[in-house]
Structures are given as structure tokens and as C-alpha cells.
Motif scaffolding. Structure first.
Motif, short mmCIF file in Angstrom:
data_model
loop_
_atom_site.label_atom_id
_atom_site.label_comp_id
_atom_site.label_asym_id
_atom_site.label_seq_id
_atom_site.Cartn_x
_atom_site.Cartn_y
_atom_site.Cartn_z
N MET A 1 -3.53 4.08 2.99
CA MET A 1 -2.98 4.21 1.64
C MET A 1 -3.25 2.98 0.79
O MET A 1 -2.70 2.85 -0.30
CB MET A 1 -1.47 4.46 1.71
N SER A 2 -4.12 2.09 1.25
CA SER A 2 -4.40 0.89 0.49
C SER A 2 -5.23 1.21 -0.74
O SER A 2 -6.09 2.10 -0.73
CB SER A 2 -5.16 -0.12 1.37
N GLY A 3 -4.99 0.50 -1.83
CA GLY A 3 -5.74 0.71 -3.05
C GLY A 3 -7.17 0.21 -2.97
O GLY A 3 -7.93 0.38 -3.92
N LYS A 4 -7.54 -0.39 -1.87
CA LYS A 4 -8.89 -0.90 -1.73
C LYS A 4 -9.89 0.21 -1.43
O LYS A 4 -11.09 -0.02 -1.40
CB LYS A 4 -8.95 -1.96 -0.63
N VAL A 5 -9.39 1.43 -1.15
CA VAL A 5 -10.27 2.58 -0.92
C VAL A 5 -9.99 3.61 -1.99
O VAL A 5 -8.96 3.59 -2.66
CB VAL A 5 -10.03 3.19 0.48
N GLU A 6 -10.92 4.53 -2.16
CA GLU A 6 -10.75 5.56 -3.17
C GLU A 6 -9.63 6.51 -2.74
O GLU A 6 -9.52 6.85 -1.58
CB GLU A 6 -12.05 6.35 -3.35
N ASP B 1 -1.17 3.14 -6.58
CA ASP B 1 -2.13 4.12 -7.08
C ASP B 1 -2.34 5.26 -6.09
O ASP B 1 -2.43 6.43 -6.48
CB ASP B 1 -3.47 3.44 -7.38
N GLN B 2 -2.41 4.92 -4.82
CA GLN B 2 -2.58 5.96 -3.79
C GLN B 2 -1.35 6.86 -3.71
O GLN B 2 -1.48 8.07 -3.52
CB GLN B 2 -2.84 5.31 -2.44
#
Length: 533
Positions: free
Chosen positions: A518-523, A343-344
Motif C-alpha cells: 500500500m506504499s505510495g511509491k508504487v502505482e 493515496d493508495q
């Protein structure tokens, strides 16, 4: 005004190309009769004779190249372009002074070139608080760097990337008449790789700032991105081991267990660890999900970790114009670090909503986990094979819910079977994420397997960076990874051309960079890299 000499450090400058051609003719003409006599005496010696003639004419080509460089350097047009480079360089440069140094060209000829060397202005270097190297202005116009011509740098670097070791590259170069020692082969290859990595970091910096130009290479195309990791052994810094205890004989003299040594010395060693270089490939596929013929892949890799790999993927997608693609498909195995960053990548690459995004779990990995789930039941291969074939067929036809339900019944009967629960969770997680809809993917003409990246891991990493007794310093491994990726993807010429043009304009002290999260755990963080220039 500089010039070139081939008669030693204090030789006269070459005035015309014709004098070099005359010199070569004078050297080669007496050898014609000898070559003719040798071939008449032994026609089977043509192989060795042909190589000798080839090397002799390569030396002649080197003389002509030296003459061409000398003549061009003395033209007003060349001087004007060199002065423009000095004035527009990214680091303020002094007026400079002439320096003389030896340069080896592709034909094996060593020439002495006198050219302008400009140092950074002291005020700029002091304010920046860092050491900045200067620029050989006139040499930079030709792409000459660190005592080798661009042609020689290309041949040595590509040979080092293609051969499984620097030693074999050196031997192959010797067969071509290039008498370079192992140290020189390493140095030339590493400096080329370093400059290419600086260009990549420069592209990444421009992308972050929103100034990196975007091409239309992927416009209107079906695009696939595949990411995976390999294995390479990296070595740590050298350290000394404890000194061996001295042994003395009855006369009090030290007995050395090493021939030729008067006393024992401390030994040096290093620690080595397996590291996973990340690799990505971007390619265009046809309506059957296969790589489009007559198109080139983009391959890149790094040892800097998952975030750095994800950021490089986003940068390349932007640079290649994926925002104008027809569709974008991500195919990979089940590694969490990959899917967690998709996603990122899409957001940072500036992919608009009208571009169809597809996520595909490699079918081979999915089927393998079905096999592992059945193996966890503890029954024999003969007993589980019929069920495995049925579930495999159903999974490939997109019936992942049926497969999960069947395995769930076994899990209900075996509540303490942790291995079975793990494999069941794996399949359910990817199925609910939409990565197992293989019937739909097949109908849309999408790739179902990650064979391209698996092949890339083997060809780029395993055949050059991985092997028994091979240990790399991390920076040198990254340099070779960059060289090898460009050679395998057949994008060498264009990237090297960009690198030499960039080097004439920009200065970058180091190619390392700190990747963003770049983790999807952040916006997803907005980036100016979405824009085109």
C-alpha cells in the motif's frame, strides 16, 4: 433428534419449559422464609442478600433457557433450518452423527446437549491439504460455540476487554455468580476474539473480490480518518536456559537451591520486544470539526504492519460508504508510513473525485517541531519564548511559509546545525504537501488535531495491552485488540451478531492474511473493492 438435559450426562431430555420453571420455583420457594428472617435480623445485610437473590434467579433464568433450547430443537421448523445450514455450508459436510457435550449458560447452569456434529467430507479435506474442523449444526443455530452459550461468551469477553487483566475479569465474574477459573476466562475471550478476526478477514476477502456490501452510513457526511501507532510488549516462544551446575555435599548428595526439589531443573524464559500496534478511527465530524454527537466511531487495529493497517482503512471506508461522503479528511502526526499510504487508501477504497480530500498535519505536532527547531539554537527558554509564541500563532493561522522563512534565516547562520535542518525540512515538507493550511481548514470546519486517535491509543491499547509485567503472544494481543476496539467504539452488538451469522455459513481456518503493498511509491492497484454489492 437432539435435546437438552440438566440432570447430568445421562439425564432425560427436557420436554417443556414449564417443567424448568416448576423446578426453579421448587428450589427458590423454601429460601424465601430464610431470606426474610435474615433481613429482619440484620437490615444492613441487604447488599449481600440482594446479590444472593440475584444469583439465584440468574440460575433460574439458566434453567428456563435450557428448557427453551430443548423444546425448540425438537420442532420440525428448527430441524429444517439446521439441515439447510448443513447443505449450504461453505465446506461440504457429511450427514453427521449425534454428540453429547456439556454447555454452560449465562446463569451458571451446566446443561448437556445432544446435537448433530458434521465433519468435512474426507475427499474435500484431503484435496485441500489442510485440517478442517467440523460444525455442530444445531448448536450453530443458537450461536453456541466451544461449550459456552452466546450470552456467556459475550459477558466473559466484554468483561475481559473492559478489565485491565484477566484476573480482575475473573474476580468480577465471580461476583456475578459465574464461577469460572482463569483458564476458562482466557479461553472464552480468545475464542471470541479469534472468530471476530476471522469475520474481519472474511470481509477483507470479499472486499478484494468486489463482493463486500457497502452501507450508506457515511453518505453525505463529513468524514475524518485518523491513524497512529501505540506500544505493546510481545513475547517470543519459551526456551530453556542452561541447567544450573549441580552442587554436592561431602557425602556426594546433590544440594538443591530450590525448596522441595531433589535436583535442579532447567528454567524457562522468553525474549520480549516492544511492538507498535497500528490503530485507526473513522468518525463523522460536524461543521466545527468536532465529532458529531449520537454517531459511533469505527475503531480497528492490527499488529501486522503499515500495509495491513492501510488496507483495513480502505476496506472500512468502502464498507461504510465513504464513496458517497461529502468530504474525507485525514488527520495524523508526521509519521511517514501514514502519509505515504494515503493515496493508495483513497484509490483502493474507491473514493470518487467529487469527494473532497483534505490532508491535515496535527497542529500540536506541527507546533512542537517549531519548538524543537528553536531549541536546537541552544538559547535559553526565556530568550526563545517570545519568538516561539509569534511563530506558533502564525503557524496556526496558516502562515507556514513565514515560519519556514524565519527558521531558514537561523539555519543559514548555523549551516552545521543538523537538528535545526531536520525540523526545518519537516515543516517545509508538510507545508508544500498542503497539510499546514490551518486557516483554510478552520474555515472549512475540518478537525485540526488528532485527539480522537490519541484518545483511542490510550483507551484501546494503553489501558489494556500495555503495562508493567504484561507480555502478550502476538495472536492473543490481536484478539484482545479486536475485542477492546469493539467495546470502546460501542459497535459490539452488531459485529457479534454478524460474526455468529457468518460462522453458520462460512469456514475459515485462519484469520491471518498477507497485505498488499500500500506504499505510495508504487502505482495504485485497481481493486474490485471499489464496487458495491
Amino acid at each position: 433428534m437432539g435435546g437438552v438435559s440438566v440432570d447430568g450426562r445421562d439425564g432425560e431430555f427436557i420436554k417443556t419449559v414449564a417443567e424448568m420453571l416448576v423446578r426453579f420455583t421448587g428450589d427458590v420457594f423454601p429460601k424465601l422464609g430464610e431470606w426474610e428472617r435474615r433481613l429482619k435480623a440484620d437490615p444492613q445485610n441487604l447488599d449481600a442478600l440482594e446479590q444472593e437473590v440475584q444469583q439465584e434467579f440468574a440460575r433460574g433464568a439458566g434453567l428456563v433457557v435450557a428448557g427453551l433450547i430443548s423444546v425448540v430443537m425438537q420442532t420440525p421448523e428448527f430441524c429444517a433450518v439446521a439441515e439447510k445450514t448443513r447443505q449450504e455450508y461453505s465446506v461440504p459436510l457429511s450427514n453427521g452423527r449425534e454428540r453429547k457435550m456439556s454447555i454452560q449458560v449465562l446463569g451458571g447452569v451446566k446443561m448437556w446437549i445432544t446435537s448433530l456434529y458434521c465433519e468435512p467430507r474426507r475427499r474435500w479435506g484431503r484435496d485441500a491439504g489442510q485440517t478442517v474442523s467440523g460444525l455442530h449444526i444445531e448448536q450453530a443455530q443458537f450461536g453456541i460455540a466451544k461449550k459456552v452459550s452466546p450470552g456467556l461468551e459475550t459477558v466473559v469477553s466484554r468483561q475481559s476487554a473492559l478489565c485491565p487483566s484477566f484476573e480482575l475479569a475473573r474476580d468480577e465474574l465471580h461476583r456475578r455468580g459465574l464461577a469460572l477459573d482463569l483458564k476458562a476466562v482466557r479461553r472464552i475471550s480468545q475464542q471470541c476474539g479469534e472468530k471476530l478476526l476471522k469475520l474481519r478477514t472474511g470481509d477483507l476477502t470479499q472486499w478484494r473480490a468486489g463482493t463486500l456490501a457497502s452501507t450508506d452510513e457515511l453518505a453525505g457526511k463529513r468524514v475524518t480518518v485518523q491513524i497512529d501507532g501505540g506500544r505493546t510488549k510481545l513475547r517470543g516462544p519459551l526456551r530453556k536456559t542452561a541447567v544450573r551446575q549441580e552442587t554436592r555435599n561431602e557425602d556426594g548428595l546433590i544440594i538443591s537451591d530450590a525448596p522441595g526439589r531433589s535436583k535442579p531443573r532447567p528454567e524457562q524464559t522468553f525474549d520480549a520486544e516492544w511492538r507498535e500496534p497500528k490503530l485507526m478511527t473513522i468518525f463523522i465530524h460536524n461543521e466545527r470539526g468536532r465529532i458529531e454527537k449520537k454517531t459511533k466511531m469505527t475503531i480497528d487495529g492490527t499488529f501486522a504492519g503499515p500495509d495491513a493497517m492501510a488496507e483495513l482503512v480502505a476496506m472500512h471506508l468502502h464498507r461504510l460508504g465513504a464513496a458517497k461522503a461529502l468530504s474525507l479528511t485525514f488527520v495524523s502526526d508526521g509519521a511517514v508510513w501514514i502519509w505515504d499510504r494515503i493515496d493508495q487508501i483513497v484509490a483502493c477504497a474507491g473514493i470518487p473525485k467529487q469527494v473532497a480530500i483534505h490532508l491535515v498535519l496535527d497542529t500540536c505536532h506541527a507546533v512542537h517541531h517549531v519548538s524543537l527547531a528553536l531549541a536546537a539554537l541552544g538559547v535559553t527558554v526565556e530568550q526563545r519564548m517570545p519568538l516561539y509564541r509569534d511563530l506558533r500563532s502564525r503557524l496556526r493561522n496558516g502562515e507556514w511559509k513565514y515560519v519556514v522563512n524565519e527558521l531558514q534565516m537561523f539555519a543559514d547562520d548555523n549551516p552545521d546545525n543538523a537538528s535545526l535542518a531536520t525540523e526545518l525540512s519537516y515543516l517545509r515538507r508538510h507545508g508544500e504537501a498542503g497539510r499546514l493550511d490551518y486557516a483554510d481548514f478552520r474555515q472549512r470546519g475540518l478537525p485540526l488535531g488528532s485527539g480522537a486517535i490519541e484518545s483511542g491509543i490510550r483507551r484501546v491499547i494503553n489501558l489494556r495491552l500495555k503495562g508493567n509485567g504484561i507480555f502478550w503472544l502476538e495472536d492473543h494481543a490481536e484478539e484482545m485488540l479486536q475485542l477492546r476496539a469493539l467495546v470502546i467504539s460501542d459497535r459490539w452488538d452488531r459485529q457479534v451478531e454478524r460474526m455468529r451469522s457468518w460462522t453458520r455459513q462460512e469456514h475459515l481456518a485462519d484469520w491471518h492474511w498477507t497485505p498488499r503493498n500500500m506504499s505510495g511509491k508504487v502505482e495504485p492497484q485497481p481493486t474490485a473493492g471499489k464496487n458495491t454489492a
